[in-house]
Enzyme design. Structure first.
Site, PDB file in Angstrom:
ATOM      1  CG  ASN A   1      -1.895  36.461  -5.430  1.00  0.00           C
ATOM      2  OD1 ASN A   1      -2.596  37.377  -5.820  1.00  0.00           O
ATOM      3  ND2 ASN A   1      -2.312  35.574  -4.534  1.00  0.00           N
TER       4      ASN A   1
ATOM      5  CG  HIS B   1       0.108  29.322  -7.067  1.00  0.00           C
ATOM      6  ND1 HIS B   1       1.367  29.752  -6.734  1.00  0.00           N
ATOM      7  CD2 HIS B   1      -0.745  29.995  -6.244  1.00  0.00           C
ATOM      8  CE1 HIS B   1       1.285  30.653  -5.768  1.00  0.00           C
ATOM      9  NE2 HIS B   1       0.008  30.818  -5.448  1.00  0.00           N
TER      10      HIS B   1
HETATM   11  P1  5GP Z   1      -0.374  32.683  -2.914  1.00  0.00           P
HETATM   12  O1  5GP Z   1      -0.556  33.707  -1.836  1.00  0.00           O
HETATM   13  O2  5GP Z   1       1.088  32.329  -3.111  1.00  0.00           O
HETATM   14  O3  5GP Z   1      -1.048  33.067  -4.194  1.00  0.00           O
HETATM   15  O4  5GP Z   1      -1.151  31.403  -2.432  1.00  0.00           O
HETATM   16  C1  5GP Z   1      -0.548  30.281  -1.882  1.00  0.00           C
HETATM   17  C2  5GP Z   1      -1.650  29.331  -1.444  1.00  0.00           C
HETATM   18  O5  5GP Z   1      -1.075  28.097  -1.124  1.00  0.00           O
HETATM   19  C3  5GP Z   1      -2.422  29.795  -0.201  1.00  0.00           C
HETATM   20  O6  5GP Z   1      -3.813  29.938  -0.522  1.00  0.00           O
HETATM   21  C4  5GP Z   1      -2.167  28.686   0.825  1.00  0.00           C
HETATM   22  O7  5GP Z   1      -3.299  28.389   1.626  1.00  0.00           O
HETATM   23  C5  5GP Z   1      -1.781  27.521  -0.049  1.00  0.00           C
HETATM   24  N1  5GP Z   1      -0.875  26.584   0.578  1.00  0.00           N
HETATM   25  C6  5GP Z   1       0.254  26.885   1.285  1.00  0.00           C
HETATM   26  N2  5GP Z   1       0.858  25.761   1.712  1.00  0.00           N
HETATM   27  C7  5GP Z   1       0.095  24.730   1.268  1.00  0.00           C
HETATM   28  C8  5GP Z   1       0.219  23.317   1.397  1.00  0.00           C
HETATM   29  O8  5GP Z   1       1.138  22.770   2.003  1.00  0.00           O
HETATM   30  N3  5GP Z   1      -0.754  22.559   0.802  1.00  0.00           N
HETATM   31  C9  5GP Z   1      -1.789  23.117   0.113  1.00  0.00           C
HETATM   32  N4  5GP Z   1      -2.691  22.289  -0.431  1.00  0.00           N
HETATM   33  N5  5GP Z   1      -1.940  24.461  -0.018  1.00  0.00           N
HETATM   34  C10 5GP Z   1      -1.002  25.253   0.552  1.00  0.00           C
END
Ligand code: 5GP
Length: 120
Positions: A91, A104
């Protein structure tokens, strides 16, 4: 957008908060998503400070980009989803709902994932 070194993945990289590690090398860390959306849900991040795919693609070194790309494929294979299939999601920015401003890639698999996006 400037890199915010207080973001949650930067804190994971510094060891300030724990993660369930799936892979690590000189350039890459991978760990299981805290709120998995599929039986396999692994986040792959570069160790360098890049905000998103756009920043990584434009400014990371060739070595970092090669290591990252190879790591994604290897992690998916080691997670056992190469045969059944998986989806890579990255994203970038508000419309995508990017939550964490550190580049990521999500590796999602282990069940049929449906269509790419929800139809309008
Ligand atoms: P984005 O929406 O930025 O593409 O996804 C971020 C991802 O990071 C989400 O799927 C969320 O569940 C994950 N995430 C957020 N905080 C943490 C954390 O502290 N540890 C882990 N392992 N995943 C996280």
């Amino acid at each position: 957008m400037a890199y915010d070194s207080t973001n949650i993945f930067a804190r994971i990289l510094r060891g300030e908060i724990p993660c369930k590690k799936a892979f690590e090398d000189d350039h890459v860390l991978a760990f299981h998503d805290i709120h998995p959306q599929a039986p396999t849900h692994i986040l792959v991040i570069p160790k360098g400070a890049y905000v998103s795919a756009a920043d990584f693609g434009a400014t990371a070194s060739d070595a970092e980009i090669a290591a990252f790309t190879r790591a994604v494929a290897r992690i998916a294979a080691e997670a056992g989803v190469e045969g059944s299939g998986y989806r890579l999601i990255s994203n970038h920015g508000p419309d995508s709902h990017q939550e964490v401003p550190h580049y990521h890639v999500h590796i999602l698999g282990g069940r049929p994932l449906g269509r790419l996006v929800t139809p309008l």
